[in-house]
Design an enzyme around this catalytic site. Structure first.
Site, PDB file in Angstrom:
ATOM      1  N   LYS A 156      31.939 -57.253 -29.020  1.00 52.98           N
ATOM      2  CA  LYS A 156      30.667 -57.124 -29.735  1.00 52.98           C
ATOM      3  C   LYS A 156      30.552 -55.722 -30.290  1.00 52.98           C
ATOM      4  O   LYS A 156      31.141 -54.822 -29.703  1.00 52.98           O
ATOM      5  CB  LYS A 156      29.472 -57.446 -28.851  1.00 52.98           C
ATOM      6  CG  LYS A 156      29.441 -56.884 -27.430  1.00 52.98           C
ATOM      7  CD  LYS A 156      29.524 -55.441 -27.126  1.00 52.98           C
ATOM      8  CE  LYS A 156      28.539 -54.471 -27.661  1.00 52.98           C
ATOM      9  NZ  LYS A 156      28.785 -53.078 -27.179  1.00 52.98           N
TER      10      LYS A 156
ATOM     11  N   TYR B  83      22.441 -56.175 -27.144  1.00 48.60           N
ATOM     12  CA  TYR B  83      22.143 -56.867 -25.879  1.00 48.60           C
ATOM     13  C   TYR B  83      20.678 -57.287 -25.815  1.00 48.60           C
ATOM     14  O   TYR B  83      20.348 -58.316 -25.217  1.00 48.60           O
ATOM     15  CB  TYR B  83      22.470 -55.968 -24.675  1.00 48.60           C
ATOM     16  CG  TYR B  83      23.949 -55.814 -24.443  1.00 48.60           C
ATOM     17  CD1 TYR B  83      24.686 -56.842 -23.867  1.00 48.60           C
ATOM     18  CD2 TYR B  83      24.618 -54.652 -24.799  1.00 48.60           C
ATOM     19  CE1 TYR B  83      26.051 -56.716 -23.660  1.00 48.60           C
ATOM     20  CE2 TYR B  83      25.981 -54.514 -24.595  1.00 48.60           C
ATOM     21  CZ  TYR B  83      26.692 -55.551 -24.027  1.00 48.60           C
ATOM     22  OH  TYR B  83      28.043 -55.426 -23.827  1.00 48.60           O
TER      23      TYR B  83
HETATM   24  P1  NAD Z   1      36.983 -46.482 -26.677  1.00 48.55           P
HETATM   25  O1  NAD Z   1      36.670 -45.352 -27.592  1.00 48.55           O
HETATM   26  O2  NAD Z   1      37.078 -46.178 -25.223  1.00 48.55           O
HETATM   27  O3  NAD Z   1      38.327 -47.203 -27.126  1.00 48.55           O
HETATM   28  C1  NAD Z   1      38.628 -47.484 -28.461  1.00 48.55           C
HETATM   29  C2  NAD Z   1      40.120 -47.717 -28.577  1.00 48.55           C
HETATM   30  O4  NAD Z   1      40.443 -47.967 -29.948  1.00 48.55           O
HETATM   31  C3  NAD Z   1      40.946 -46.504 -28.134  1.00 48.55           C
HETATM   32  O5  NAD Z   1      42.034 -46.952 -27.373  1.00 48.55           O
HETATM   33  C4  NAD Z   1      41.451 -45.936 -29.453  1.00 48.55           C
HETATM   34  O6  NAD Z   1      42.702 -45.297 -29.332  1.00 48.55           O
HETATM   35  C5  NAD Z   1      41.585 -47.193 -30.292  1.00 48.55           C
HETATM   36  N1  NAD Z   1      41.582 -46.954 -31.740  1.00 48.55           N
HETATM   37  C6  NAD Z   1      42.413 -47.536 -32.608  1.00 48.55           C
HETATM   38  N2  NAD Z   1      42.179 -47.119 -33.860  1.00 48.55           N
HETATM   39  C7  NAD Z   1      41.173 -46.242 -33.776  1.00 48.55           C
HETATM   40  C8  NAD Z   1      40.481 -45.452 -34.755  1.00 48.55           C
HETATM   41  N3  NAD Z   1      40.785 -45.516 -36.049  1.00 48.55           N
HETATM   42  N4  NAD Z   1      39.485 -44.644 -34.323  1.00 48.55           N
HETATM   43  C9  NAD Z   1      39.132 -44.595 -33.018  1.00 48.55           C
HETATM   44  N5  NAD Z   1      39.772 -45.329 -32.050  1.00 48.55           N
HETATM   45  C10 NAD Z   1      40.772 -46.129 -32.439  1.00 48.55           C
HETATM   46  O7  NAD Z   1      35.882 -47.604 -26.937  1.00 48.55           O
HETATM   47  P2  NAD Z   1      35.443 -48.797 -25.973  1.00 48.55           P
HETATM   48  O8  NAD Z   1      34.232 -48.361 -25.224  1.00 48.55           O
HETATM   49  O9  NAD Z   1      36.598 -49.309 -25.218  1.00 48.55           O
HETATM   50  O10 NAD Z   1      34.923 -49.861 -27.059  1.00 48.55           O
HETATM   51  C11 NAD Z   1      35.809 -50.687 -27.781  1.00 48.55           C
HETATM   52  C12 NAD Z   1      35.072 -51.959 -28.234  1.00 48.55           C
HETATM   53  O11 NAD Z   1      34.638 -52.657 -27.084  1.00 48.55           O
HETATM   54  C13 NAD Z   1      33.819 -51.706 -29.056  1.00 48.55           C
HETATM   55  O12 NAD Z   1      33.670 -52.699 -30.037  1.00 48.55           O
HETATM   56  C14 NAD Z   1      32.685 -51.827 -28.061  1.00 48.55           C
HETATM   57  O13 NAD Z   1      31.454 -52.244 -28.648  1.00 48.55           O
HETATM   58  C15 NAD Z   1      33.234 -52.870 -27.123  1.00 48.55           C
HETATM   59  N6  NAD Z   1      32.704 -52.714 -25.756  1.00 48.55           N
HETATM   60  C16 NAD Z   1      32.161 -53.809 -25.173  1.00 48.55           C
HETATM   61  C17 NAD Z   1      31.662 -53.732 -23.903  1.00 48.55           C
HETATM   62  C18 NAD Z   1      31.082 -54.951 -23.250  1.00 48.55           C
HETATM   63  O14 NAD Z   1      30.460 -54.819 -22.197  1.00 48.55           O
HETATM   64  N7  NAD Z   1      31.277 -56.121 -23.798  1.00 48.55           N
HETATM   65  C19 NAD Z   1      31.687 -52.519 -23.215  1.00 48.55           C
HETATM   66  C20 NAD Z   1      32.261 -51.420 -23.830  1.00 48.55           C
HETATM   67  C21 NAD Z   1      32.778 -51.538 -25.106  1.00 48.55           C
END
Ligand code: NAD
Length: 385
Positions: free
Chosen positions: A155, A240
């Site tokens: 999401k 949410y």
């Molecule tokens: P994060 O910043 O920790 O991770 C992002 C990942 O994407 C990293 O591994 C990064 O290296 C990679 N990436 C690839 N190309 C990139 C670019 N151009 N710029 C930046 N990063 C790049 O983020 P996250 O918290 O893991 O979130 C990732 C996704 O998951 C988002 O869409 C977020 O909304 C979703 N999320 C959902 C939940 C949930 O409870 N459902 C919780 C957290 C995150």
């Protein structure tokens, strides 16, 4: 009398859960489209499972190894019954090495973003789970679908309604399954709220309050970059509240009013909003009053009906949810939300049934997020046709 009422509700709830875990979802009426979990036509039934794979545990590859993949999804995939961590897609060799060792992944199941499409020829991988910044969801979902793999996308589904439609179209064209990572549809406190609201256990719902916020500590993150995030806390957290209000009511809102909060940290918030509050107006005149910020704390889903109320606080955390109703404490277990979500979706894929959290639901929500932004920008009430 009260005890009888409680046990009746508990029985109903357990029935709801078993339905939800089977092929008929408790969530079906809240979609407001389609016929719930219908079985797809024979021609479409294989869901990219490459022949006889329907009986085995599904292999999931995580695309993007950030915080959520590494700390929640990969560990959850060690607890799942119907799927397992089969592979990864990452741009960082050191992360590949760490996960390979930790989870005993074969080299042939480790991809970079550039080689990801070769997964088309890998029968170990049945599902690609897109866990990248929001602005990349559409591109990688479409690539995964074109590689013939089922998709789970985090999401918010995408940063525009048009992108959501392209994702749905690509999955339909390739006859693969598409779900959104809405973990709370698989969580017992939230399932109970769906039941309280949708089945009018305390009568018609009159009022909802929802808040999801945290203080962001670093100005140099993709969550503050408009192109990668699509917007600020509304896209990340406010979604949410939108979801909570809709699954309490069992229907979509008919209109939105909204306003942006003050920017107090211009170094952080020069592309996306710092705080936003909005109201979702429903047909029965119920209003959901919602708020989301990257500069305060908030974690609430509250509902008030004619004859009772309920409150979840914290409401959206991975564990430690606390619920109360006008009758007393909500007594439900804390579960591994991600494992339940993954297993629920894997079962749908294996059985050829519709997802409880399909792409259409993700697109519905992105449409509402966009209407909230429009209402905040213009100061006008925005109708949702
Ligand atoms: P994060 O910043 O920790 O991770 C992002 C990942 O994407 C990293 O591994 C990064 O290296 C990679 N990436 C690839 N190309 C990139 C670019 N151009 N710029 C930046 N990063 C790049 O983020 P996250 O918290 O893991 O979130 C990732 C996704 O998951 C988002 O869409 C977020 O909304 C979703 N999320 C959902 C939940 C949930 O409870 N459902 C919780 C957290 C995150």
């Amino acid at each position: 009398m009260a005890a009888h009422f409680q046990s009746f509700n508990r029985r109903q709830f357990i029935k709801g859960i078993s339905l939800a875990l089977g092929t008929t979802a408790l969530g079906a009426p809240l979609l407001g489209f389609g016929s719930g979990n219908k079985t797809y036509g024979e021609k479409e039934k294989d869901w990219g499972l490459q022949g006889n794979a329907q009986k085995k545990k599904l292999g999931v590859a995580l695309v993007g190894l950030g915080n959520y993949s590494t700390n929640q999804l990969a560990p959850a995939l060690q607890e799942t019954e119907h799927c397992y961590l089969a592979g990864i897609v990452t741009g960082t060799p050191s992360k590949a090495e760490t996960l390979k060792k930790k989870y005993n992944l074969p080299d042939k199941n480790i991809y970079t973003y550039e080689t990801m499409e070769q997964v088309a020829n890998n029968p170990d991988i049945d599902v690609l789970y897109i866990v990248l910044p929001n602005g990349l969801h559409a591109e990688y979902t479409i690539k995964a679908a074109n590689a013939g793999k089922n998709v789970i996308c985090e999401k918010p589904m995408a940063t525009s309604v048009e992108d959501c439609q392209r994702m749905i179209d690509a999955c339909k064209k390739n006859k693969v399954h598409l779900s959104i990572g809405y973990r709370l549809h698989f969580e017992p406190h939230h399932q109970r709220i769906m039941e309280l609201g949708q089945k009018k256990v305390y009568g018609d719902v009159k009022k909802i309050e929802a808040a999801d916020s945290f203080v962001i500590g670093n100005p140099d993150v993709w969550r503050l970059d408009k192109k990668l995030a699509g917007g600020g806390p509304l896209m990340d957290l406010g979604i949410y509240c939108v979801q909570g209000a809709i699954y309490t009511m069992g229907e979509s809102p008919v209109a939105i009013t909204a306003r942006f909060g003050k920017v107090t940290k211009p170094k952080f918030f020069n592309e996306v909003e710092e705080t936003i509050s909005w109201q979702m107006h429903f047909t029965n005149r119920a209003v959901a009053d919602c708020r989301s910020s990257y500069n305060e704390e908030g974690n609430l889903l509250y509902g008030e009906a004619e004859k009772g109320w309920w409150r979840l606080q914290p409401a959206y955390s991975y564990s430690g949810l606390k619920g109360k109703t006008s009758e007393g404490a909500m007594d439900f277990p804390q579960v591994n939300q991600q494992a339940r979500q993954l297993d629920g979706i894997a079962q749908n894929i294996r059985e050829g049934t519709e997802s409880r959290v399909p792409g259409e639901m993700g697109m519905r929500d992105v449409r509402i997020l966009m209407a909230i932004y429009e209402a905040a920008r213009t100061g006008k009430r925005v109708s949702l046709g």
